[in-house]
Design a protein around this motif. Structure first.
Motif, PDB file in Angstrom:
ATOM      1  N   VAL A  81       0.835  -1.202   0.000  1.00 35.48           N
ATOM      2  CA  VAL A  81       0.000   0.000   0.000  1.00 35.48           C
ATOM      3  C   VAL A  81       0.868   1.249   0.000  1.00 35.48           C
ATOM      4  O   VAL A  81       1.803   1.379   0.789  1.00 35.48           O
ATOM      5  CB  VAL A  81      -0.945   0.004   1.222  1.00 35.48           C
ATOM      6  CG1 VAL A  81      -1.706   1.321   1.310  1.00 35.48           C
ATOM      7  CG2 VAL A  81      -1.911  -1.168   1.139  1.00 35.48           C
ATOM      8  N   THR A  85      -1.953   7.630  -0.638  1.00 35.59           N
ATOM      9  CA  THR A  85      -3.252   7.403  -1.275  1.00 35.59           C
ATOM     10  C   THR A  85      -4.039   6.273  -0.632  1.00 35.59           C
ATOM     11  O   THR A  85      -5.254   6.182  -0.795  1.00 35.59           O
ATOM     12  CB  THR A  85      -3.052   7.058  -2.768  1.00 35.59           C
ATOM     13  OG1 THR A  85      -2.233   5.884  -2.866  1.00 35.59           O
ATOM     14  CG2 THR A  85      -2.375   8.204  -3.505  1.00 35.59           C
ATOM     15  N   GLY A  86      -3.324   5.373   0.084  1.00 31.65           N
ATOM     16  CA  GLY A  86      -4.000   4.201   0.660  1.00 31.65           C
ATOM     17  C   GLY A  86      -4.316   3.142  -0.378  1.00 31.65           C
ATOM     18  O   GLY A  86      -5.059   2.199  -0.118  1.00 31.65           O
ATOM     19  N   LEU A  87      -3.756   3.293  -1.596  1.00 34.15           N
ATOM     20  CA  LEU A  87      -3.991   2.331  -2.677  1.00 34.15           C
ATOM     21  C   LEU A  87      -2.765   1.449  -2.866  1.00 34.15           C
ATOM     22  O   LEU A  87      -1.649   1.819  -2.487  1.00 34.15           O
ATOM     23  CB  LEU A  87      -4.286   3.074  -3.987  1.00 34.15           C
ATOM     24  CG  LEU A  87      -5.455   4.064  -3.981  1.00 34.15           C
ATOM     25  CD1 LEU A  87      -5.500   4.817  -5.308  1.00 34.15           C
ATOM     26  CD2 LEU A  87      -6.771   3.333  -3.741  1.00 34.15           C
ATOM     27  N   SER A  88      -2.976   0.283  -3.477  1.00 33.17           N
ATOM     28  CA  SER A  88      -1.846  -0.591  -3.780  1.00 33.17           C
ATOM     29  C   SER A  88      -0.964   0.067  -4.831  1.00 33.17           C
ATOM     30  O   SER A  88      -1.424   0.914  -5.615  1.00 33.17           O
ATOM     31  CB  SER A  88      -2.345  -1.938  -4.303  1.00 33.17           C
ATOM     32  OG  SER A  88      -2.978  -1.774  -5.561  1.00 33.17           O
ATOM     33  N   GLU A  91      -2.373  -0.146  -8.398  1.00 31.51           N
ATOM     34  CA  GLU A  91      -3.451   0.780  -8.731  1.00 31.51           C
ATOM     35  C   GLU A  91      -2.926   2.205  -8.880  1.00 31.51           C
ATOM     36  O   GLU A  91      -3.385   2.954  -9.752  1.00 31.51           O
ATOM     37  CB  GLU A  91      -4.555   0.737  -7.667  1.00 31.51           C
ATOM     38  CG  GLU A  91      -5.783   1.536  -8.077  1.00 31.51           C
ATOM     39  CD  GLU A  91      -6.956   1.350  -7.131  1.00 31.51           C
ATOM     40  OE1 GLU A  91      -7.912   2.132  -7.231  1.00 31.51           O
ATOM     41  OE2 GLU A  91      -6.914   0.434  -6.280  1.00 31.51           O
ATOM     42  N   ARG A 169     -16.693   0.117  -2.695  1.00 28.62           N
ATOM     43  CA  ARG A 169     -16.150   0.745  -1.483  1.00 28.62           C
ATOM     44  C   ARG A 169     -14.636   0.941  -1.589  1.00 28.62           C
ATOM     45  O   ARG A 169     -14.131   2.038  -1.407  1.00 28.62           O
ATOM     46  CB  ARG A 169     -16.491  -0.117  -0.264  1.00 28.62           C
ATOM     47  CG  ARG A 169     -17.989  -0.139   0.028  1.00 28.62           C
ATOM     48  CD  ARG A 169     -18.278  -0.874   1.318  1.00 28.62           C
ATOM     49  NE  ARG A 169     -19.714  -0.887   1.609  1.00 28.62           N
ATOM     50  CZ  ARG A 169     -20.237  -1.490   2.662  1.00 28.62           C
ATOM     51  NH1 ARG A 169     -19.447  -2.128   3.530  1.00 28.62           N
ATOM     52  NH2 ARG A 169     -21.545  -1.456   2.859  1.00 28.62           N
ATOM     53  N   SER A 170     -13.920  -0.141  -1.817  1.00 27.47           N
ATOM     54  CA  SER A 170     -12.461  -0.038  -1.920  1.00 27.47           C
ATOM     55  C   SER A 170     -11.969  -1.024  -2.973  1.00 27.47           C
ATOM     56  O   SER A 170     -12.581  -2.056  -3.203  1.00 27.47           O
ATOM     57  CB  SER A 170     -11.788  -0.348  -0.570  1.00 27.47           C
ATOM     58  OG  SER A 170     -12.105  -1.672  -0.157  1.00 27.47           O
ATOM     59  N   SER A 171     -10.867  -0.664  -3.596  1.00 22.21           N
ATOM     60  CA  SER A 171     -10.296  -1.520  -4.635  1.00 22.21           C
ATOM     61  C   SER A 171      -9.630  -2.734  -3.995  1.00 22.21           C
ATOM     62  O   SER A 171      -9.185  -2.681  -2.844  1.00 22.21           O
ATOM     63  CB  SER A 171      -9.272  -0.748  -5.452  1.00 22.21           C
ATOM     64  OG  SER A 171      -9.853   0.416  -5.979  1.00 22.21           O
ATOM     65  N   GLU A 172      -9.547  -3.785  -4.788  1.00 28.72           N
ATOM     66  CA  GLU A 172      -8.954  -5.019  -4.266  1.00 28.72           C
ATOM     67  C   GLU A 172      -7.912  -5.541  -5.252  1.00 28.72           C
ATOM     68  O   GLU A 172      -8.214  -5.777  -6.421  1.00 28.72           O
ATOM     69  CB  GLU A 172     -10.033  -6.084  -4.063  1.00 28.72           C
ATOM     70  CG  GLU A 172      -9.477  -7.401  -3.528  1.00 28.72           C
ATOM     71  CD  GLU A 172     -10.532  -8.501  -3.482  1.00 28.72           C
ATOM     72  OE1 GLU A 172     -10.133  -9.674  -3.372  1.00 28.72           O
ATOM     73  OE2 GLU A 172     -11.730  -8.199  -3.581  1.00 28.72           O
TER      74      GLU A 172
END
Length: 692
Positions: A81, A85-88, A91, A169-172
Motif C-alpha cells: 500500500v 493514497t492508501g492504494l496498492s 493501482e 467501497r475499496s479496490s482489491e
C-alpha cells in the motif's frame, strides 16, 4: 453562445478524464502512431527495469483478438500500500497521473520514463487492461475498464465485452495464484479503446520489430521476443545482442567502410535546480549535481548518405535535441581544426568545411544517460536539457583528439582517409555551387559537350520530356523510328554497365557508360545532385524482357539509387514494360487480323483460353519476343513508347534504409549472403521465366 463567462463555465477534469478528453496531448495522435506509442509506454517500463539490472527477457505478444500483452521477469510492480493514497502500488501506477518510481526516489538512476503518466495513460485509453504481478511468492491480479478498477465476469477467454462491475467501497488487488520463491515479473495485457482510436488504427509489426531490434542493440544482453498471433501462423522475431551500439552501427551501415567503428565515451557533470520532495511532503527547489554519460559509436563509409540515430536513456529522439547539437558542433569544430592544421597536405586552400562535408558517409549512434532529462512533450522526440550540449561537445573533442594523435598505424591511416574524404566533399560542394548558376536545359544542337550517341528531343519543356535508356544499338535503330521526336530522347548503352555498388567513385566516373548517363541527365551526382537542373521529366529504362535485360535494369537502378537518388524519390524513374508475346487473331474473309500483346505467361494462357472458348483461330506458333530489336517500329511504338497505349512501372523508394540493404545484398561485395538469398529464393522461381 452566451457572452456571459464566469467561474461556473470552467471545466475541471479529474484523474484520467483529461487523458480521454485530450488523448493527443499524451500520445501525439489517435491513429496507428498513437496506438504504437501506447505500446511502447508499457514496453519501456520493462526496458527501464532491464536498464537498472533487473530482468533480461521481454516478450511482446500481439493476440488474434486485437489485444497486446507485454511480459517481463523484472522486480514486478510494487503490491504493497502506498501510504499517501492508501492504494496498492499497482493501482497507483495504472490510475494516477504523474505517479511512479522515476521522480528521483533512487529506484532508477536513468530511465526512459520520467513523467509518470505512461501506464496510466494507456489504461485510460484501453477498453480493458489486465495486469498480473509475480511478487512475494504470489501472483497478484487487477483489471480496469477505461481506467476504472473492477472485475470482469469472463466466461472462457478474457474479453473487453464481458460484464464489468467496478469496485464500490475499496479496490482489491486479488491473489490469483502462487509462484516459486524469488520468481518476480509483470504481465500487462490490454485492449485499445475503439472509442478513442481511429477505425484503421492497428499495431504495425514492422515498426515494432524495428524498434525491438534497436532496443536490443542499446541494452546489451537484453533479449526481446515479438510474437504475432494475428495471422494464420504465429510469426516470431527474437533479438539479443552483446555488442551494443558498435554492432548497431555495423547493422545500419550500407556502404563500404573508410574507417572501423570508433567508440567515443566520456562523462560530465552539471548542476540544475529541481523541486525535491521532502519527507514532510513539501516541494523545495534544490540545486542538485547530475552526471551525464556519453557513449557514441561512429564510422565513415565511401557513400555520401548520413545516418545518425540519437537516444536518451535508450529512448529514441528522432528530432534530436541538445545532445545531437553538441555532437555535430563538436565534430565540426574538431574537423575544421584538423583540416586547417593539414591544409597544405590536403590541398584544402582557404575554404572552410561545413557540417554536411563532415557528415557525408557518416553512420553514428549517439546515446546519453542522465537522471530526469528534460524532454519537449510526452512523446519525447527532442531532448531539451541545455547542459548536455556542452558535455557531448567536450567528450567528442577529447575522444577524437586521442584518436587523431594516436601513433598506431591503423589509426593514422584511417584518420588520414577521413580528412581526405571531408576535403573532397568540400571541393565537390564548392564546385557544384560554382556551376549551378550556369547550368540550364540544352538540346543537342546547342551543346557540344553531350555524348554524340544521344538522340535528343526538340522540346525544351523539362516536365514533358522523356529520356529512354535503350539496351543496344539494334533497339536504338527501331526506337528512333518509333519515338515521338518532339518529347522523347534516346540514349543507347552497350551491354552491361559497371556495378557501382562495388566500384569506387573514381571508377564510376571513369566508366564511359555511367559518365554519359550522369552527363545526359544533367543534375550532377552524389550529394551535390540538383533535381532542379535535371534535363528530363522522366527517365525510362527500356531493356529486353529476358534475364540479361533484367540484370541491365538492376545495374541502371543501382546507378540511380547510389548517385542520382532524388530522381527516384521524386518518382521520375520508370521501367518500360515491353510485351512478351504477340498473338495474331485471324478473322475470316477480308476483315484484317487483330493483334493482341500479352505481358506474362498467365496473361497469354488466359487470352488463348478465351479465344478457344469463343471459337476464334490464331496464328501458330505464337511470337515470343526475346528482345526489343525483334519488334518493328510500329510494334515498339504501340506497346512500349506511345503514351496512349504503353505501360510504365514507376520505381519508388518507400524505405531508403531497406532499399539500401537490398541493393547491398544483390549488388554488393559480400558474395555469401547473395548466394544464400539465391538458394532460398530458387523454389519460388518459375522455370518458364528463364530464357534457356
Amino acid at each position: 453562445m452566451s457572452s456571459d463567462y464566469s467561474a461556473r463555465h470552467l471545466s475541471v477534469l479529474e484523474g484520467l478524464e483529461a487523458v480521454r478528453k485530450r488523448p493527443g496531448m499524451y500520445i501525439g495522435s489517435t491513429d496507428s502512431r498513437g496506438l504504437m506509442h501506447c505500446l511502447w509506454e508499457i514496453i519501456d517500463n520493462s526496458v527501464d527495469e532491464a536498464l537498472a539490472g533487473h530482468g533480461s527477457e521481454i516478450e511482446v505478444v500481439l493476440h488474434a483478438d486485437g489485444s497486446v500483452e507485454v511480459r517481463d521477469h523484472a522486480r514486478g510492480i510494487p503490491v504493497d500500500v502506498e501510504p499517501k493514497t492508501g492504494l496498492s502500488g499497482v493501482e497507483v501506477v495504472f490510475t494516477k497521473l504523474h505517479a511512479g518510481g522515476k521522480f528521483g526516489s533512487g529506484s532508477y538512476a536513468a530511465s526512459g520514463g520520467l513523467h509518470g503518466v505512461g501506464a496510466s495513460v494507456v489504461n485510460a485509453l484501453s477498453e480493458r487492461l489486465d495486469v498480473e504481478v509475480d511478487r512475494g511468492g504470489k501472483t497478484w491480479a487487477m483489471s480496469f475498464h477505461r481506467g476504472e478498477p473492477g472485475r470482469f465476469a469472463d466466461e472462457g477467454a478474457p474479453s473487453p465485452d464481458a460484464p464489468f462491475a467496478p469496485f464500490e467501497r475499496s479496490s482489491e488487488l486479488a491473489v490469483a495464484g502462487k509462484v516459486a520463491k524469488g520468481v518476480t515479473g509483470t504481465r500487462v495485457r490490454y485492449w485499445a479503446d475503439r472509442q478513442i482510436f481511429t477505425k484503421g488504427a492497428e499495431f504495425q509489426l514492422e515498426e515494432l520489430v524495428g524498434r525491438a531490434r534497436q532496443t536490443a542493440f542499446l541494452v546489451p544482453g537484453l533479449a526481446i521476443t515479438i510474437v504475432d498471433e494475428r495471422g494464420d501462423e504465429p510469426e516470431e522475431h527474437r533479438f539479443h545482442f552483446e555488442g551494443g551500439i558498435s554492432e548497431f552501427v555495423e547493422h545500419l551501415s550500407m556502404d563500404s567502410p573508410v574507417t572501423d567503428v570508433w567508440r567515443l565515451t566520456g562523462s560530465g557533470t552539471f548542476t540544475e535546480n529541481v523541486p525535491v520532495l521532502t519527507e514532510g511532503g513539501a516541494m523545495i527547489s534544490t540545486e542538485v549535481e547530475r552526471t551525464c554519460e556519453v557513449d557514441i559509436a561512429l564510422r565513415w563509409g565511401t557513400g555520401y548518405d548520413t545516418i545518425v540515430k540519437s537516444f536518451v536513456n535508450i529512448i529514441a529522439t528522432p528530432k534530436g535535441g541538445t545532445h545531437l547539437a553538441g555532437f555535430e558542433q563538436g565534430l565540426l569544430k574538431f574537423m575544421r581544426a584538423q583540416v586547417e592544421q593539414n591544409a597544405r597536405r590536403l590541398k584544402a586552400g582557404t575554404d572552410k568545411i561545413d557540417k554536411d562535408d563532415v557528415l557525408a558517409g557518416l553512420t553514428a549512434v549517439l546515446t546519453v544517460r542522465l537522471p530526469e532529462p528534460q524532454f519537449e512533450g510526452q512523446t519525447k522526440e527532442v531532448l531539451g536539457t541545455p547542459a548536455v550540449r556542452a558535455i557531448v561537445t567536450k567528450v567528442v573533442a577529447k575522444a577524437l583528439g586521442e584518436r587523431f594523435s594516436s601513433t598506431k598505424r591503423d589509426d593514422k591511416a584511417q584518420t588520414s582517409l577521413v580528412l581526405e574524404k571531408i576535403v573532397a566533399e568540400m571541393k565537390a560542394r564548392i564546385s557544384a555551387r560554382t556551376h549551378k548558376e550556369t547550368q540550364r536545359r540544352k538540346n543537342a544542337l546547342e551543346s557540344s559537350t553531350l555524348p554524340a550517341k544521344l538522340v535528343d528531343c526538340r522540346s525544351n519543356d523539362v516536365a514533358d520530356s522523356e529520356l529512354f535508356i535503350v539496351e543496344g544499338d539494334s533497339a536504338l535503330g527501331t526506337a528512333k523510328l518509333a519515338r515521338d521526336s518532339e518529347h522523347q530522347a534516346l540514349l543507347p548503352i552497350r551491354g552491361k554497365i559497371l556495378n557501382v555498388q562495388k566500384a569506387s567513385l573514381p571508377d564510376m566516373l571513369g566508366n564511359a557508360e555511367c559518365a554519359s548517363i550522369i552527363q545526359v541527365v544533367g543534375g550532377g551526382s552524389g550529394r551535390t545532385f540538383d533535381l532542379s537542373t535535371a534535363r528530363y521529366g522522366k527517365v525510362i529504362i527500356m531493356s529486353d524482357a529476358d534475364v540479361d535485360g533484367a540484370h541491365i535494369r538492376t545495374l541502371l537502378l543501382t546507378l540511380f539509387f547510389r548517385y542520382m537518388r532524388p530522381m527516384i524519390e521524386d518518382g521520375r524513374v520508370f521501367a518500360a514494360v515491353p510485351p512478351l508475346h504477340r498473338v495474331v487473331v485471324q478473322h475470316p474473309g477480308s476483315k484484317p487480323n487483330e493483334t493482341i500483346y500479352t505481358y506474362s505467361e498467365a496473361e497469354l494462357n488466359a487470352v488463348l483460353a478465351d479465344l478457344k472458348k469463343r471459337g476464334r483461330k490464331y496464328q501458330d506458333p505464337i511470337q515470343r519476343y526475346k528482345g526489343l530489336g525483334e519488334m518493328d517500329a510500329e510494334q515498339l511504338a504501340v506497346t512500349t513508347m506511345d503514351r496512349r497505349h504503353r505501360t510504365l512501372r514507376r520505381v519508388r523508394v518507400e524505405d531508403a534504409e531497406q532499399a539500401g540493404r537490398v541493393f547491398e545484398l544483390l549488388m554488393g561485395n559480400e558474395v555469401a549472403p547473395r548466394k544464400e538469398f539465391i538458394v532460398e529464393s530458387a523454389a519460388g522461381l518459375s522455370r518458364d521465366r528463364i530464357d534457356a
